[in-house]
Structures are given as structure tokens and as C-alpha cells.
Write an enzyme that holds these catalytic residues in place. Structure first.
Site, mmCIF file in Angstrom:
data_model
loop_
_atom_site.group_PDB
_atom_site.id
_atom_site.type_symbol
_atom_site.label_atom_id
_atom_site.label_comp_id
_atom_site.label_asym_id
_atom_site.label_seq_id
_atom_site.Cartn_x
_atom_site.Cartn_y
_atom_site.Cartn_z
ATOM 1 N N HIS A 47 -22.944 -3.975 -7.415
ATOM 2 C CA HIS A 47 -23.198 -3.057 -8.957
ATOM 3 C C HIS A 47 -22.964 -4.256 -10.326
ATOM 4 O O HIS A 47 -22.001 -5.348 -9.754
ATOM 5 C CB HIS A 47 -21.568 -2.769 -9.162
ATOM 6 N N MET A 96 -23.334 -0.804 -20.843
ATOM 7 C CA MET A 96 -22.946 -1.299 -21.892
ATOM 8 C C MET A 96 -23.306 -2.028 -23.011
ATOM 9 O O MET A 96 -22.509 -2.779 -22.822
ATOM 10 C CB MET A 96 -21.539 -1.516 -21.340
ATOM 11 N N HIS A 152 -25.519 -1.341 -14.892
ATOM 12 C CA HIS A 152 -24.467 -1.087 -15.671
ATOM 13 C C HIS A 152 -24.937 -1.280 -17.309
ATOM 14 O O HIS A 152 -23.697 -2.345 -16.490
ATOM 15 C CB HIS A 152 -23.488 -0.114 -14.816
ATOM 16 N N ASP A 175 -16.994 4.735 -11.256
ATOM 17 C CA ASP A 175 -16.118 3.467 -11.336
ATOM 18 C C ASP A 175 -15.360 3.073 -12.528
ATOM 19 O O ASP A 175 -15.368 3.770 -12.291
ATOM 20 C CB ASP A 175 -18.222 2.910 -12.032
ATOM 21 N N ASP A 188 -22.371 -5.677 -13.990
ATOM 22 C CA ASP A 188 -22.342 -4.572 -15.020
ATOM 23 C C ASP A 188 -22.690 -5.822 -16.183
ATOM 24 O O ASP A 188 -22.334 -7.036 -16.587
ATOM 25 C CB ASP A 188 -20.739 -4.851 -15.719
ATOM 26 N N MET A 219 -22.579 -6.115 -20.077
ATOM 27 C CA MET A 219 -21.927 -6.039 -21.460
ATOM 28 C C MET A 219 -22.286 -6.685 -23.402
ATOM 29 O O MET A 219 -22.219 -7.159 -23.021
ATOM 30 C CB MET A 219 -20.150 -5.843 -21.477
ATOM 31 N N MET A 264 -17.745 7.363 -15.122
ATOM 32 C CA MET A 264 -16.704 6.947 -14.865
ATOM 33 C C MET A 264 -15.703 7.244 -15.065
ATOM 34 O O MET A 264 -14.846 8.226 -15.837
ATOM 35 C CB MET A 264 -16.663 6.173 -16.826
ATOM 36 N N SER A 290 -18.309 -4.627 -7.027
ATOM 37 C CA SER A 290 -19.214 -5.155 -8.842
ATOM 38 C C SER A 290 -18.770 -6.582 -9.079
ATOM 39 O O SER A 290 -17.796 -6.837 -8.732
ATOM 40 C CB SER A 290 -17.590 -4.188 -9.735
#
Length: 220
Positions: free
Chosen positions: A35, A70, A68, A177, A37, A39, A139, A10
Site C-alpha cells: 500500500h 490523498m 492511495h 486502512d 500513500d 499525500m 478509512m 503500508s
């Protein structure tokens, strides 16, 4: 069916000031996923990366970009993320009222499509969209911040999703994750996962050595 296991470092746990170098370090470990993220500070109480940064990272890496989101209404970012060079866009069932349509649009953009559920969300919400997805992400912490403790009860969800995959004859990956280390990765694999996101555990020391401990745990 024997599935390929993937360790997905990540980037959230990396050195943000040196992302090109960090991507190179990831590639040198021999893994093929990273990975990422994204957000927005609304769906989760944190702000991380946007599509422009994904595009910048793409210039420095040929790794599989497992993105991913969010964010609230992730369908707003499909075109921009595809243009940025993402390989997969994974979105939360909880983040949009049009999860089926959003996944269709992701597939139409040329990206692979993934769907995520939070710890408090039942696996039953996945049933209407499983035929659309390339990956289901369970998750194993509540999303928003790295370094949280693994929630072992989530393995029941992984097992349930694996059973749904078997019963339907589908072929999507199952990703976990949150709190993945050399102990929890074995639990997740046994439950049916084959893609393992790890952040704090990998970047807290020598990256190659830490990746190798996960590989060894997967082979035990």
C-alpha cells in the site's frame, strides 16, 4: 462468494532511506500487495510520496502497487501514476467534484480503480460509482498520519458497503486502512473487509513475524 484476503503492508511506515530493501522484505513475507500513500499537504496535513518515487520503487518490485491518493484533484495524476507502474489508483470522493469521471479515466488508463471515504463521509456517496470500481476503501482513521487508533464505529460502514455489494451483485474488494493489528483485523474481516492495510503494527518489529500474526488472526 469466498473472497481472497490480502494483507497490504503500508510503505508509509517503512524505512524511507532503504525502500528497495523494504520492498524485498515485504516480498519475503509472501504477501502480494503493498500500500502506497501519496499525500500533497493540502487534502491531508502531511506530505509523503509522489509518482516519481512510485516509478523508482517499481524497478525493485513485482508486488501489486495499491496506490492511495490523498491529494486535491487526483485526476491530475492519473497518467503519471499509470506510467509509473501503479496497479491500482484509489481516490477520495471528497477530493474531487468529478469522482465519476475521474474513476472512468483511471480505468481507461489500464489501472484498477478504487474509491475511498473518510470517517465523516456517509456510504451513500458511493452508490453512483460502485459499478466503476474494483475496490472500496473505508478509512478506519482520519487520513494523513500513520500510527493512529482504529475507529470501531467504521465497521458499520464496512457492513453497509458489503450489503450494497451483495444487493447490487457486484464484485469489488473492501479495504480498510488505519489502526489494523491482530485484534482489529478480525473485526474488519467479520464486517466484510478482505483487504487489510497495516503499517505501524507490521514495521515496529520483525516484519515476517508480524505478518504471520495477522494471518493467524484472519484464520481464527
Amino acid at each position: 462468494m469466498k473472497r481472497v484476503n490480502h494483507i497490504a503492508p503500508s510503505i508509509l511506515a517503512a524505512d524511507y532511506a532503504n525502500l528497495a530493501t523494504e520492498l524485498k522484505r515485504i516480498e519475503e513475507t509472501g504477501v502480494d500487495y503493498v500500500h502506497i500513500d501519496l499525500m500533497d499537504g493540502q487534502f491531508v496535513p502531511n506530505i509523503s510520496f509522489g509518482t516519481d518515487l512510485v516509478a523508482s520503487m517499481r524497478k525493485h518490485s513485482q508486488l501489486f502497487f495499491d496506490c492511495h491518493l490523498m491529494v486535491v484533484q487526483p485526476e491530475r495524476y492519473i497518467d503519471a501514476l499509470a506510467q509509473a507502474g501503479a496497479d491500482m489508483m484509489t481516490i477520495h470522493t471528497e477530493s474531487t467534484v468529478h469522482i465519476h469521471g475521474a474513476l472512468q479515466k483511471i480505468k481507461a488508463s489500464g489501472m484498477k480503480a478504487g474509491v475511498v471515504i473518510n470517517p465523516g463521509t456517509p456510504v451513500s456517496v458511493l452508490e453512483p460509482v460502485l459499478e466503476l470500481v474494483d475496490q472500496v476503501l473505508i478509512m478506519t482513521v482520519n487520513p494523513g498520519f500513520g500510527g493512529q487508533a482504529f475507529i470501531p464505529e467504521m465497521m458499520k460502514k464496512v457492513e453497509a458497503v458489503a450489503a450494497m455489494r451483495e444487493a447490487s451483485g457486484l464484485d469489488f474488494d473492501i479495504e480498510v486502512d488505519g489502526g489494523i493489528d491482530d485484534t482489529t483485523i478480525g473485526l474488519a474481516k467479520s464486517a466484510g473487509a478482505n483487504v487489510f492495510v497495516a503499517g505501524s503494527y507490521l514495521f515496529k518489529g520483525d516484519l515476517l513475524a508480524q505478518v504471520n500474526t495477522l494471518r493467524e488472526a484472519l484464520n481464527d
